[in-house]
Design an enzyme around this catalytic site. Structure first.
Site, PDB file in Angstrom:
ATOM      1  N   LYS A 186      29.105  40.704  25.401  1.00  0.00           N
ATOM      2  CA  LYS A 186      28.720  39.304  25.266  1.00  0.00           C
ATOM      3  C   LYS A 186      28.720  38.669  26.654  1.00  0.00           C
ATOM      4  O   LYS A 186      29.770  38.390  27.229  1.00  0.00           O
ATOM      5  CB  LYS A 186      29.666  38.510  24.358  1.00  0.00           C
ATOM      6  CG  LYS A 186      29.080  37.116  24.019  1.00  0.00           C
ATOM      7  CD  LYS A 186      30.117  36.148  23.478  1.00  0.00           C
ATOM      8  CE  LYS A 186      30.810  35.375  24.569  1.00  0.00           C
ATOM      9  NZ  LYS A 186      29.918  34.441  25.323  1.00  0.00           N
ATOM     10  N   GLU A 262      41.661  39.325  32.478  1.00  0.00           N
ATOM     11  CA  GLU A 262      41.681  38.791  33.851  1.00  0.00           C
ATOM     12  C   GLU A 262      41.438  37.299  33.723  1.00  0.00           C
ATOM     13  O   GLU A 262      40.349  36.861  33.387  1.00  0.00           O
ATOM     14  CB  GLU A 262      40.617  39.485  34.705  1.00  0.00           C
ATOM     15  CG  GLU A 262      40.895  39.374  36.188  1.00  0.00           C
ATOM     16  CD  GLU A 262      40.171  38.211  36.846  1.00  0.00           C
ATOM     17  OE1 GLU A 262      40.542  37.047  36.542  1.00  0.00           O
ATOM     18  OE2 GLU A 262      39.254  38.457  37.629  1.00  0.00           O
ATOM     19  N   CYS A 296      37.808  33.621  41.078  1.00  0.00           N
ATOM     20  CA  CYS A 296      39.158  33.600  40.507  1.00  0.00           C
ATOM     21  C   CYS A 296      40.247  33.813  41.544  1.00  0.00           C
ATOM     22  O   CYS A 296      41.371  33.341  41.366  1.00  0.00           O
ATOM     23  CB  CYS A 296      39.264  34.650  39.407  1.00  0.00           C
ATOM     24  SG  CYS A 296      38.768  36.302  39.929  1.00  0.00           S
ATOM     25  N   GLU A 393      44.102  25.699  38.315  1.00  0.00           N
ATOM     26  CA  GLU A 393      42.924  26.363  38.876  1.00  0.00           C
ATOM     27  C   GLU A 393      41.737  25.411  38.778  1.00  0.00           C
ATOM     28  O   GLU A 393      41.320  25.031  37.683  1.00  0.00           O
ATOM     29  CB  GLU A 393      42.624  27.652  38.119  1.00  0.00           C
ATOM     30  CG  GLU A 393      41.469  28.419  38.725  1.00  0.00           C
ATOM     31  CD  GLU A 393      41.164  29.710  37.981  1.00  0.00           C
ATOM     32  OE1 GLU A 393      40.818  30.693  38.648  1.00  0.00           O
ATOM     33  OE2 GLU A 393      41.272  29.726  36.741  1.00  0.00           O
TER      34      GLU A 393
END
Length: 495
Positions: A186, A262, A296, A393
């Site tokens: 996906k 992750e 990231c 973040e």
């Protein structure tokens, strides 16, 4: 920061689902829009898969695994096909790069020169591993002869992030293919286009029908169906911590499938007084503003020792002005728009939080231009550890500069985060480098460099940055079962 006019567009060839080797409409006939973040205009409509389409894709993948040739091919045969796949990707680099530019707001220089070549090398790397997956002969304490087999785990569910759609595809798909797995992929609903082109190339390369299936769709429907599906044997997910929890819960409450997660980070980039000053400046800029901060491992908490702090801040602001914003198809452009409107609004909101909490906005902090999701490269100083911009973040072009005095202090502060994906250390003192590297709780620590990501190096996090490794030889492990086979030796008491 200069701006230039928008560049090219590209004819979109593949917009359907890819199931059992064919491009097909979704069973319910649903579609969704994918938008160009540079112009805010609709690129095309893409088939929207739901649970029913995931079921169909899983059925194709299960049949290909249980009865098809792919898991049963020799490693040498899989290697040849994966090498051909890599060659086809390399031949189509311009088209793939263009898809990621218009779909994700990525500068063409980054996509054409870095991301797609990385995809090629990942497929070649794992092609080379395909015929080197061996078990171990065991010396047992009893009169038993035993050995291990490393076998493909089965049907894999891959959920791909939107910030690096091509590299994310390769990091997950290449090792799973190399060991003989089949899969349902996906892509992000924000950036679905390149994955569909890879599906087309996979068929040209000779990968059998049903081995790779692509189901475009949304996390709460297609993603949830993959995570909870009883006939998927493992899931690999890259994305937010919040969604990672949902993936893990769904996997646990269905068939207890293992997951690889992750989930992002808030990486410290630590600059000591003795560091190479100019190199540290360049790495701080590159490590935060590349891919418009949508990375990231961004070193977004820049800790600078007090002896060089003021000079560092001044030079950082000065050099940031050269980080060019503009036409994504101009090879000199370094900075594009955020990939989607939601992320654009989130970044601007967090910038406002930084202002309200008392951080000093040194440069940037505003939208750029009259159209598109552009945000100026942004630097905050006078940041404290308890501020939202130092804890959360941001996933955008925002640096927080924090001052420190001692090595013990900065280690404690660098570790005071729920994340643990990566870290950078800038120093000429080997004792400092070794001490900090051993003390930081992160999956990667880069000394006098940053973003040292490579196909040979395992990548993954500590703490709430997730678990499991991608890339490197370790990148194969999540897609393999280890089976022990034991037989008694003649005249053994086990007979």
């Amino acid at each position: 920061m200069s701006s230039k006019s928008n560049g090219a567009t590209n004819e979109i060839k593949f917009t359907k689902l890819f199931i059992n080797g064919q491009f097909v409409d979704s069973l319910l006939g649903k579609t969704f829009e994918t938008t160009n973040p540079t112009t805010e205009e609709i690129i095309t409509r893409v088939a929207e898969g739901t649970k029913e389409d995931v079921d169909l894709a899983v059925k194709a993948a299960r049949n290909a695994f249980d009865h098809g040739p792919w898991p049963r091919l020799s490693g040498q045969a899989r290697r040849k096909i994966l090498l051909k796949f890599a060659d086809l990707i390399e031949e189509n680099v311009e088209e793939l790069a263009t898809l990621d530019v218009i779909d994700g707001g990525k500068p063409i220089s980054l996509s054409r020169s870095l991301e797609i070549p990385t995809v090629v090398e990942l497929f070649r790397y794992y092609a080379g591993a395909a015929d080197k997956i061996h078990g171990t002969t065991l010396k047992m304490s009893t009169s038993i002869h035993a050995y291990t087999l490393r076998e493909p785990i089965g049907v894999v569910g891959h959920i791909i992030p939107w910030n690096f759609p091509s590299q994310g595809f390769a990091m997950k798909v290449a090792p799973a293919l190399a060991v003989g797995c089949t899969m349902v992929v996906k892509p992000s609903e924000q950036t679905p286009l390149s994955a569909l082109f890879y599906a087309h190339l996979s068929k040209l390369a000779g990968i059998p029908d049903g081995v790779i299936n692509i189901v475009n769709g949304f996390g709460e429907t297609a993603g949830a169906a993959i995570s909870s599906h009883m006939d998927i044997d493992t899931v690999s997910f890259t994305g937010s911590m919040e969604v990672g929890r949902l993936v893990m819960q769904a996997a646990a409450t269905s068939n207890l499938k293992p997951v690889l997660l992750e989930l992002g980070g808030k990486s410290p980039f630590i600059v000591f007084d003795d560091a190479d000053f100019d190199k540290a400046i360049d790495l701080a800029i590159y490590g935060n503003f590349i891919n418009k901060g949508e990375i990231c491992v961004a070193g977004s908490r820049v800790f600078v020792q007090e002896g060089i702090h003021d000079a560092f801040v001044n030079k950082l602001a000065e050099k940031t002005k050269d980080w060019t914003i503009g036409d994504l198809f101009d090879p000199t452009t370094r900075h594009g728009p955020q990939s989607n409107k939601q992320q654009y609004e989130k970044v601007l909101s967090l910038i406002e939080h930084g202002k309200k909490e008392g951080a000093t906005l040194l440069i940037g902090g505003r939208p750029f231009g009259k159209k598109g999701y552009y945000i100026e490269p942004t630097i905050f100083t006078d940041v404290t550890d308890d501020m939202i911009i130092a804890k959360e973040e941001i996933f955008g072009p925002v640096i927080s500069v924090l001052k420190f005095k001692t090595i013990d202090e900065v280690i404690k502060r660098a570790n005071a985060t729920k994340y643990g994906l990566a870290a950078g250390v800038m120093t000429k003192n080997i004792d400092i480098a070794n001490t900090v590297s051993r003390s930081i709780r992160a999956g990667a620590v880069w000394v006098n460099c940053f973003l040292a990501l490579d196909k040979d190096a395992p990548h993954g996090g500590y703490k709430m940055s997730g678990f499991g490794k991608e890339s490197g030889i370790e990148g194969l492990d999540h897609y393999l079962h280890v089976k022990t086979v034991a037989t008694p030796i003649y005249d053994s008491p086990w007979l």
